[in-house]
Design a protein around this motif. Structure first.
Motif, PDB file in Angstrom:
ATOM      1  N   VAL A 179       0.918  -1.231  -0.036  1.00 31.49           N
ATOM      2  CA  VAL A 179       0.004  -0.062   0.175  1.00 31.49           C
ATOM      3  C   VAL A 179       0.790   1.321   0.196  1.00 31.49           C
ATOM      4  O   VAL A 179       0.666   2.060  -0.809  1.00 31.49           O
ATOM      5  CB  VAL A 179      -0.897   0.002   1.202  1.00 31.49           C
ATOM      6  CG1 VAL A 179      -1.805   1.279   1.339  1.00 31.49           C
ATOM      7  CG2 VAL A 179      -2.032  -0.944   1.008  1.00 31.49           C
ATOM      8  N   PRO A 180       1.852   1.474   1.005  1.00 33.89           N
ATOM      9  CA  PRO A 180       2.788   2.688   0.854  1.00 33.89           C
ATOM     10  C   PRO A 180       3.511   2.682  -0.426  1.00 33.89           C
ATOM     11  O   PRO A 180       3.630   3.811  -0.937  1.00 33.89           O
ATOM     12  CB  PRO A 180       3.513   2.617   2.076  1.00 33.89           C
ATOM     13  CG  PRO A 180       3.200   1.343   2.826  1.00 33.89           C
ATOM     14  CD  PRO A 180       2.168   0.663   1.917  1.00 33.89           C
ATOM     15  N   VAL A 223       2.577   1.720  -3.662  1.00 32.56           N
ATOM     16  CA  VAL A 223       1.529   2.074  -4.633  1.00 32.56           C
ATOM     17  C   VAL A 223       1.116   3.563  -4.266  1.00 32.56           C
ATOM     18  O   VAL A 223       1.087   4.186  -5.511  1.00 32.56           O
ATOM     19  CB  VAL A 223       0.397   1.067  -4.573  1.00 32.56           C
ATOM     20  CG1 VAL A 223      -0.672   1.708  -5.591  1.00 32.56           C
ATOM     21  CG2 VAL A 223       0.983  -0.246  -4.946  1.00 32.56           C
ATOM     22  N   PHE A 224       0.999   3.879  -3.188  1.00 31.40           N
ATOM     23  CA  PHE A 224       0.592   5.185  -3.032  1.00 31.40           C
ATOM     24  C   PHE A 224       1.618   6.264  -3.249  1.00 31.40           C
ATOM     25  O   PHE A 224       1.497   7.026  -3.919  1.00 31.40           O
ATOM     26  CB  PHE A 224       0.276   5.302  -1.220  1.00 31.40           C
ATOM     27  CG  PHE A 224      -0.233   6.929  -0.980  1.00 31.40           C
ATOM     28  CD1 PHE A 224      -1.641   7.392  -1.311  1.00 31.40           C
ATOM     29  CD2 PHE A 224       0.601   7.713  -0.365  1.00 31.40           C
ATOM     30  CE1 PHE A 224      -1.715   8.795  -0.943  1.00 31.40           C
ATOM     31  CE2 PHE A 224       0.289   9.146  -0.039  1.00 31.40           C
ATOM     32  CZ  PHE A 224      -1.053   9.513  -0.261  1.00 31.40           C
ATOM     33  N   ALA A 225       2.903   5.872  -3.117  1.00 28.56           N
ATOM     34  CA  ALA A 225       4.108   6.803  -3.481  1.00 28.56           C
ATOM     35  C   ALA A 225       4.306   6.880  -5.064  1.00 28.56           C
ATOM     36  O   ALA A 225       4.350   8.059  -5.174  1.00 28.56           O
ATOM     37  CB  ALA A 225       5.366   6.274  -2.719  1.00 28.56           C
ATOM     38  N   TRP A 233       1.585   6.702  -6.846  1.00 31.10           N
ATOM     39  CA  TRP A 233       0.544   7.357  -7.521  1.00 31.10           C
ATOM     40  C   TRP A 233       0.813   8.764  -7.099  1.00 31.10           C
ATOM     41  O   TRP A 233       0.649   9.811  -8.146  1.00 31.10           O
ATOM     42  CB  TRP A 233      -0.697   6.741  -6.621  1.00 31.10           C
ATOM     43  CG  TRP A 233      -1.871   8.007  -7.195  1.00 31.10           C
ATOM     44  CD1 TRP A 233      -2.541   7.629  -8.190  1.00 31.10           C
ATOM     45  CD2 TRP A 233      -2.738   8.713  -6.278  1.00 31.10           C
ATOM     46  NE1 TRP A 233      -3.941   8.517  -8.018  1.00 31.10           N
ATOM     47  CE2 TRP A 233      -3.808   9.234  -6.881  1.00 31.10           C
ATOM     48  CE3 TRP A 233      -2.354   9.360  -5.054  1.00 31.10           C
ATOM     49  CZ2 TRP A 233      -4.469  10.337  -6.428  1.00 31.10           C
ATOM     50  CZ3 TRP A 233      -2.994  10.127  -4.565  1.00 31.10           C
ATOM     51  CH2 TRP A 233      -4.325  10.746  -5.256  1.00 31.10           C
ATOM     52  N   VAL A 234       1.417   9.255  -6.081  1.00 29.40           N
ATOM     53  CA  VAL A 234       1.814  10.721  -5.775  1.00 29.40           C
ATOM     54  C   VAL A 234       2.686  11.204  -6.501  1.00 29.40           C
ATOM     55  O   VAL A 234       2.481  12.359  -7.051  1.00 29.40           O
ATOM     56  CB  VAL A 234       1.902  10.724  -4.130  1.00 29.40           C
ATOM     57  CG1 VAL A 234       2.630  12.149  -4.213  1.00 29.40           C
ATOM     58  CG2 VAL A 234       0.702  10.533  -3.323  1.00 29.40           C
ATOM     59  N   SER A 235       3.503  10.671  -6.817  1.00 27.59           N
ATOM     60  CA  SER A 235       4.886  10.675  -7.836  1.00 27.59           C
ATOM     61  C   SER A 235       4.253  11.136  -9.298  1.00 27.59           C
ATOM     62  O   SER A 235       4.626  12.054  -9.827  1.00 27.59           O
ATOM     63  CB  SER A 235       5.809   9.795  -7.847  1.00 27.59           C
ATOM     64  OG  SER A 235       6.530   9.491  -6.582  1.00 27.59           O
ATOM     65  N   LYS A 256       1.211  12.027 -10.022  1.00 34.22           N
ATOM     66  CA  LYS A 256       0.387  13.238  -9.697  1.00 34.22           C
ATOM     67  C   LYS A 256       1.425  14.532  -9.847  1.00 34.22           C
ATOM     68  O   LYS A 256       1.098  15.578 -10.450  1.00 34.22           O
ATOM     69  CB  LYS A 256      -0.562  13.173  -8.550  1.00 34.22           C
ATOM     70  CG  LYS A 256      -1.611  12.226  -8.795  1.00 34.22           C
ATOM     71  CD  LYS A 256      -2.674  12.613  -9.896  1.00 34.22           C
ATOM     72  CE  LYS A 256      -3.830  11.802  -9.935  1.00 34.22           C
ATOM     73  NZ  LYS A 256      -4.692  11.843 -10.993  1.00 34.22           N
TER      74      LYS A 256
END
Length: 185
Positions: free
Chosen positions: A163-164, A166-168, A170-172, A174
């Motif tokens: 999860v962290p 995939v979130f990183a 995604w944020v990158s 964006k």
């Protein structure tokens, strides 16, 4: 010459579990006797009953309301059942299941109020006591249920660890998109 061996102790029949018959293990005495472990699991998980209902709870649900230290104390008391399983030679996969049951109860129990309600429903000590009984009665080294439980737990932990990451990513993506650098994933 006088006989120096200890004579066996004859005990009155106890209340048998509805799941599996009790079995004694030579050398399992003191705190690790079946009766003591059963009593400990009942005191921690099902000792009291809400009048007029079938809802049962134990000291685990009550002491858990003491912030911070309550769940730690009951978690330490709960390790006695796991330690007894290890001393009795229960398969390591079953002990792993017992540790996971205990870990789930302690971690979720840290959430104020909802954690205590979870403790009342989860009853990790009763679960662990029944796992110990089953392991002592079946004499099998492990069961397919144990391995499926551990496999699902491992998959869940891997997904949680992802999860962290995939979130990183995604944020990158964006942030790069806002800078005008479009990246395809």
């Amino acid at each position: 010459m006088k006989d120096t061996f200890a004579q066996p102790e004859i005990l009155p029949p106890g209340k048998e579990s509805r799941e599996v018959p009790k079995q004694r293990l030579r050398g399992a005495g003191g705190a690790f006797r079946d009766e003591n472990l059963d009593l400990l699991s009942r005191v921690l998980d099902t000792w009291f009953r809400v009048p007029g209902t079938q809802i049962r709870f134990g000291l685990d649900g009550i002491i858990g309301f003491v912030p911070g230290i309550g769940d730690l104390l009951t978690g330490l008391a709960s390790t006695i059942i796991v330690l007894a399983a290890y001393v009795r030679g229960v398969p390591m996969v079953t002990i792993a299941r017992m540790v996971v049951n205990l870990g789930i109860e302690v971690v979720v129990g840290l959430v104020p109020v909802l954690g205590n309600l979870f403790d009342i429903g989860w009853r990790a000590n009763r679960r662990n006591y029944h796992l110990l009984e089953r392991a002592m009665a079946t004499h099998r080294r492990d069961t397919w249920r144990d391995w499926i439980f551990l496999a699902l737990l491992a998959l869940g932990l891997i997904a949680l660890a992802m999860v962290p990451f995939v979130f990183a990513v995604w944020v990158s993506a964006k942030i790069l998109g806002m800078l005008g650098l479009h990246v395809r994933l």
